[in-house]
Scaffold this motif. Structure first.
Motif, PDB file in Angstrom:
ATOM      1  N   GLU A   1       0.847  -1.187   0.000  1.00 34.77           N
ATOM      2  CA  GLU A   1       0.000   0.000   0.000  1.00 34.77           C
ATOM      3  C   GLU A   1       0.878   1.230   0.000  1.00 34.77           C
ATOM      4  O   GLU A   1       1.765   1.358   0.829  1.00 34.77           O
ATOM      5  CB  GLU A   1      -0.883   0.032   1.246  1.00 34.77           C
ATOM      6  N   PHE A   2       0.599   2.127  -0.964  1.00 34.11           N
ATOM      7  CA  PHE A   2       1.345   3.374  -1.018  1.00 34.11           C
ATOM      8  C   PHE A   2       0.378   4.516  -0.768  1.00 34.11           C
ATOM      9  O   PHE A   2      -0.628   4.642  -1.473  1.00 34.11           O
ATOM     10  CB  PHE A   2       2.015   3.519  -2.390  1.00 34.11           C
ATOM     11  N   GLU A   3       0.619   5.303   0.213  1.00 37.70           N
ATOM     12  CA  GLU A   3      -0.283   6.374   0.636  1.00 37.70           C
ATOM     13  C   GLU A   3      -1.697   5.848   0.834  1.00 37.70           C
ATOM     14  O   GLU A   3      -2.673   6.465   0.416  1.00 37.70           O
ATOM     15  CB  GLU A   3      -0.287   7.513  -0.389  1.00 37.70           C
ATOM     16  N   GLY A   4      -1.803   4.681   1.410  1.00 33.81           N
ATOM     17  CA  GLY A   4      -3.110   4.107   1.711  1.00 33.81           C
ATOM     18  C   GLY A   4      -3.795   3.430   0.535  1.00 33.81           C
ATOM     19  O   GLY A   4      -4.879   2.872   0.666  1.00 33.81           O
ATOM     20  N   ARG A   5      -3.139   3.453  -0.629  1.00 35.77           N
ATOM     21  CA  ARG A   5      -3.768   2.868  -1.807  1.00 35.77           C
ATOM     22  C   ARG A   5      -3.080   1.548  -2.141  1.00 35.77           C
ATOM     23  O   ARG A   5      -1.847   1.474  -2.151  1.00 35.77           O
ATOM     24  CB  ARG A   5      -3.604   3.846  -2.963  1.00 35.77           C
ATOM     25  N   ASP A   6      -3.876   0.529  -2.394  1.00 36.35           N
ATOM     26  CA  ASP A   6      -3.323  -0.780  -2.703  1.00 36.35           C
ATOM     27  C   ASP A   6      -2.752  -0.776  -4.126  1.00 36.35           C
ATOM     28  O   ASP A   6      -3.481  -0.587  -5.097  1.00 36.35           O
ATOM     29  CB  ASP A   6      -4.426  -1.840  -2.586  1.00 36.35           C
ATOM     30  N   ILE A   7      -1.473  -0.962  -4.241  1.00 36.45           N
ATOM     31  CA  ILE A   7      -0.861  -0.938  -5.580  1.00 36.45           C
ATOM     32  C   ILE A   7      -0.327  -2.314  -5.964  1.00 36.45           C
ATOM     33  O   ILE A   7       0.405  -2.464  -6.937  1.00 36.45           O
ATOM     34  CB  ILE A   7       0.283   0.107  -5.675  1.00 36.45           C
ATOM     35  N   THR A   8      -0.687  -3.334  -5.179  1.00 37.31           N
ATOM     36  CA  THR A   8      -0.105  -4.660  -5.380  1.00 37.31           C
ATOM     37  C   THR A   8      -0.245  -5.186  -6.797  1.00 37.31           C
ATOM     38  O   THR A   8       0.690  -5.732  -7.359  1.00 37.31           O
ATOM     39  CB  THR A   8      -0.761  -5.675  -4.421  1.00 37.31           C
ATOM     40  N   HIS A   9      -1.442  -5.062  -7.350  1.00 37.60           N
ATOM     41  CA  HIS A   9      -1.637  -5.689  -8.650  1.00 37.60           C
ATOM     42  C   HIS A   9      -2.007  -4.687  -9.736  1.00 37.60           C
ATOM     43  O   HIS A   9      -2.667  -5.038 -10.705  1.00 37.60           O
ATOM     44  CB  HIS A   9      -2.703  -6.790  -8.543  1.00 37.60           C
ATOM     45  N   LEU A  10      -1.596  -3.466  -9.572  1.00 39.37           N
ATOM     46  CA  LEU A  10      -1.872  -2.477 -10.606  1.00 39.37           C
ATOM     47  C   LEU A  10      -1.128  -2.837 -11.884  1.00 39.37           C
ATOM     48  O   LEU A  10       0.000  -3.311 -11.847  1.00 39.37           O
ATOM     49  CB  LEU A  10      -1.431  -1.083 -10.143  1.00 39.37           C
ATOM     50  N   GLY A  11      -1.780  -2.593 -13.019  1.00 42.14           N
ATOM     51  CA  GLY A  11      -1.143  -2.881 -14.294  1.00 42.14           C
ATOM     52  C   GLY A  11      -0.140  -1.797 -14.657  1.00 42.14           C
ATOM     53  O   GLY A  11       0.010  -0.803 -13.941  1.00 42.14           O
ATOM     54  N   VAL A  12       0.515  -1.993 -15.787  1.00 40.23           N
ATOM     55  CA  VAL A  12       1.552  -1.066 -16.208  1.00 40.23           C
ATOM     56  C   VAL A  12       1.021   0.355 -16.342  1.00 40.23           C
ATOM     57  O   VAL A  12       1.617   1.318 -15.852  1.00 40.23           O
ATOM     58  CB  VAL A  12       2.171  -1.528 -17.551  1.00 40.23           C
ATOM     59  N   SER A  13      -0.150   0.485 -16.994  1.00 39.91           N
ATOM     60  CA  SER A  13      -0.656   1.833 -17.229  1.00 39.91           C
ATOM     61  C   SER A  13      -1.204   2.457 -15.951  1.00 39.91           C
ATOM     62  O   SER A  13      -1.080   3.656 -15.736  1.00 39.91           O
ATOM     63  CB  SER A  13      -1.717   1.821 -18.321  1.00 39.91           C
ATOM     64  N   ALA A  14      -1.771   1.612 -15.085  1.00 35.28           N
ATOM     65  CA  ALA A  14      -2.288   2.149 -13.831  1.00 35.28           C
ATOM     66  C   ALA A  14      -1.143   2.573 -12.908  1.00 35.28           C
ATOM     67  O   ALA A  14      -1.289   3.460 -12.075  1.00 35.28           O
ATOM     68  CB  ALA A  14      -3.157   1.107 -13.133  1.00 35.28           C
ATOM     69  N   MET A  15      -0.013   1.926 -13.073  1.00 34.03           N
ATOM     70  CA  MET A  15       1.152   2.251 -12.243  1.00 34.03           C
ATOM     71  C   MET A  15       1.820   3.553 -12.685  1.00 34.03           C
ATOM     72  O   MET A  15       2.478   4.222 -11.901  1.00 34.03           O
ATOM     73  CB  MET A  15       2.205   1.141 -12.343  1.00 34.03           C
TER      74      MET A  15
END
Lengths: 365, 418
Positions: free
Chosen positions: B93-107
């Protein structure tokens, strides 16, 4: 630029010119220069030191200061190898147990190499042959110098592997280097270099590629083996911790020359060269309270093609303007005695250096 | 050179959503297993468990140091939290947001906030690009046009890290190792990141240059309020730069503590061994061999890590419990989390278990008597102090252990040793 500057050629340490050294190993005014398209690389430019049996000399310096070139020079590995079709230019004298190596017959040096003097290299994976088993490589090293059959040699190999702490040596002797871990490979290489009981052992960054816990094991091993075999050891490293751990004497190299040399305690507690101060200040230390800031040496190490005139350290030295008349930029300082068996090459007077060390440097370390 | 950083650094604008001291990055149960495939059908034959369950958080404005031997998973961890690798399990979690499975464009928008500094300044810079192109690439990729144009901004960044802005059109080969590392740092800072992950930022540099880069990282943090995760194997460098330190062993955190607590009173035996193994640059301390703990052998393979506590095969305190039960990472002292059944400088967590494993008996030979005696003493003292649970029972086994371990000829060990 490409000419060997003979004018500045003075023996670093005051030794008599008579060719009968008393020390076991004595290096006098060693110069190793490599001609390249860009100019003459003066990797080692007038280095002198001596070493007794049973003692350890630590050579410290940054990359490109000439540490490894010195060790290869002693081993006589420069003349054999060619660099871009041009050979290295070597001058000076290297006396090993009464024999001068640079002028000696190459065949004679080859017989000494491996038997009288051996080397531990930094990266065991590239120093060991991947195609042969550890055993075969040790056997080869042993049989080159001893007229024995393969069985005896193999027994000796197992014995050496056992001595350096490899578990199940009788089985591991038939393993290939890739089957060993980093620490074990380094142990195997130490076994190989010690198989002929060499009297001079040169360890070139023996633990740089290893983890700290394994490094501690290897340092311990080198120390024990030295006690047991009584050989003279040269340890080359950039890590002051490793040097402090092993050495009796320390030689600090900068730009292909020795800038300070003396007993380990003196060099650590009473250093008399600004570069040594810089090294001590750059290093975060675990044995002291947290330092607020490190004291780095400004700039970067000199190019060996274009070594600064005068004192090679002058562009990075915070005290370059202390001596008068711009002497640091015009005259190369020679090693002068600053204590018993302790030399440093600096234009500042003894008193100036003592004052700077005790008042400015030491309190911040 | 760091002087330049001081003078120009202040002009970088600070953008901050998370107040200093609050959690910026939170990692729970993070795992990364690299599959090993074999045979014609490429069936999975096993997995390298590089990172195997990490829990930690990074607070805004702090520096978290991560230490461990090679192969302990520290670099994989760095690549997971920057999402250069996809985790096998767990959450980031980065700044409270789950980024574990974000795709390339979402990242991509997040890449501005999380930047990385790499170990090798020779391979992490494209040799065919000029410094201007390299440092300006983040702007191009993110479609950002900084005030005054890219060139001006790049030159400002170069001066922030202590390089000459006129070197804008030079190529990486024209720079020394330390300068290249500064270029890497300038690139990482281009988009005003919140979190900078530095993987061995100084280990490829010479000692005198190392200090320059360490000081530069220090200055930049102070001026820009950066948060660092610094991964390194050099314990003295890590101590110098970090506020908190995580010690990793075989894919797990064995100890996570404030810098001072960790270095003054390490609780995990591995931490203690690791610190004692660092060669001290002091020739007078050389004879003091009593302080050194020599670990036996190498780190086991992460393909088949040991059962229970992963350190039990090399630990001089290992008991049966250590082999069977994995110790959880518990906060034993405020701000000091440890995963060990028999911690140093603290009450024994499994006092009923006193039988040492064979491995421990062998390992104990490599530990100086003083260390064993001292650790037994402090543990016993602490146990007596915090005598919430039957002080006699806790104190007794510890001393017993100290007796059995350092004795020159421990009778019951003999059959095991052979």
């Amino acid at each position: 630029m490409t000419e060997l500057s003979k004018t500045g050629a003075a023996v670093g340490e005051p030794v008599a010119a008579s060719p009968a050294p008393t020390a076991f190993l004595e290096v006098r005014d060693l110069r190793v220069h490599f001609p390249t398209d860009d100019g003459l690389v003066k990797s080692v430019d007038g280095l002198s030191f001596s070493l007794e049996k049973g003692k350890t000399l630590g050579i410290v310096g940054e990359s490109g200061s000439g540490k490894s070139v010195t060790s290869l020079g002693i081993m006589g590995l420069h003349t054999a190898g060619q660099y871009g079709r041009r050979k290295a230019q070597i001058s000076g004298e290297i006396w090993l147990d009464g024999t001068e190596l640079l002028s000696a017959d190459p065949d004679h040096v080859r017989r000494l190499r491996g038997r009288e003097m051996a080397m531990i290299f930094q990266d065991p994976l590239s120093a060991l042959h991947p195609y042969y088993t550890i055993g075969q490589q040790i056997v080869e090293a042993y049989r080159t110098h001893h007229d024995v059959d393969k069985k005896t040699a193999k027994r000796r190999a197992v014995e050496m592997l056992d001595r350096v702490g490899i578990p199940q040596p009788d089985k591991r002797v038939d393993s290939y280097p890739h089957e060993f871990s980093g620490g074990m490979r380094q142990r195997a290489m130490i076994a190989m270099s010690l198989v002929n009981n060499p009297e001079l052992l040169i360890a070139d960054e023996p633990t740089t590629a290893l983890d700290v816990t394994v490094q501690a094991q290897i340092l311990d091993l080198i120390r024990d083996l030295q006690k047991e075999f009584g050989s003279a050891v040269i340890v080359i490293t950039h890590d002051l911790g490793v040097v402090a751990e092993l050495s009796d004497d320390i030689l600090v190299m900068y730009g292909g020359r020795c800038v300070e040399r003396g007993p380990a305690e003196e060099v650590f507690y009473e250093p008399r060269h600004p570069y040594t101060w810089g090294l001590l200040g750059s290093m975060p230390r675990l044995d002291r309270d947290q330092q607020e800031r490190l004291i780095p040496v400004k700039g970067s190490p000199p190019s060996l093609i274009n070594v600064p005139s005068g004192c090679a350290f002058n562009p990075r030295c915070p005290y370059a303007d202390v001596p008068k008349d711009n002497i640091t930029r015009t005259v190369r300082p020679e090693l002068t005695e600053v204590g018993s068996r302790h030399w440093a090459a600096c234009h500042m007077t003894q008193e100036q250096r003592e004052r700077i060390w005790t008042e400015e440097i030491a309190p911040k370390l | 050179m760091s002087g330049a950083a001081q003078s120009d650094g202040a002009t970088l604008t600070k953008t901050k959503d998370v107040a200093p001291g609050e959690v910026l990055l939170k990692v729970t149960g993070l795992q990364k297993h690299f599959p090993i495939r074999k045979g014609l059908l490429q069936r999975q034959a096993g997995a390298v468990r590089a990172v195997d369950g990490l829990d930690f958080e990074v607070r805004s404005g702090e520096t978290l140091g991560v230490v461990g031997e090679s192969g302990c998973g520290k670099s994989t961890m760095g690549r997971l939290i920057t999402r250069l690798l996809e985790p096998t399990a767990g959450t980031v979690e980065f700044e409270g947001r789950d980024i574990t499975h974000l795709g390339v464009s979402a990242m991509r928008p997040l890449r501005r906030d999380v930047q990385m500094i790499f170990q090798d300044p020779y391979s992490s810079l494209n040799p065919r690009h000029t410094i201007g192109t390299i440092v300006g690439a983040p702007f191009k990729l993110q479609g950002v046009t900084p005030e005054g144009g890219v060139k001006k901004e790049v030159q400002r960044l170069l001066s922030v890290v202590g390089l000459n802005p006129e070197h804008y059109n030079r190529y990486p080969h024209e720079f020394s190792g330390g300068q290249r590392q500064r270029i890497g740092i300038a690139r990482a800072l281009a988009l005003n990141p919140k979190l900078v992950v530095a993987d061995e930022p100084v280990s490829a540099l010479d000692v005198s240059i190392q200090a320059q880069v360490v000081n530069l990282l220090d200055d930049l943090q102070e001026e820009l309020g950066l948060t660092y995760v610094i991964i390194a194997h050099d314990l003295s460098v890590v101590r110098h730069v970090s506020d908190r330190i995580a010690v990793m062993y075989l894919g797990k955190i064995v100890e996570l503590a404030d810098r001072d607590s960790l270095y003054k009173a390490p609780m995990h035996p591995y931490t203690k061994a690791l610190m004692s193994a660092v060669p001290i640059p002091d020739p007078r301390r050389r004879t003091a061999k009593s302080e050194r703990i020599l670990l036996k052998g190498d780190v086991p393979s992460p393909i088949a890590p040991p059962s229970g506590c992963r350190f039990h095969t090399r630990c001089w305190k290992a008991t049966e419990t250590c082999r069977t039960t994995e110790p959880p990472l518990l906060e034993l002292k405020p701000g000091q989390r440890v995963a060990c059944h028999h911690p140093e400088n603290f009450e024994d967590q499994a006092p009923q278990d006193t039988v040492l494993l064979t491995a421990a008996k062998e390992a104990a030979e490599l530990v100086a008597d003083e260390v064993l005696a001292e650790s037994a003493e402090t543990s016993a003292a602490l146990a007596a102090e915090t005598s919430g649970t039957e002080p006699e029972e806790t104190a007794e086994p510890v001393t017993k252990k100290a007796e059995t371990a350092p004795e020159p000829e421990p009778e019951p060990d003999e059959p095991d040793d052979k």
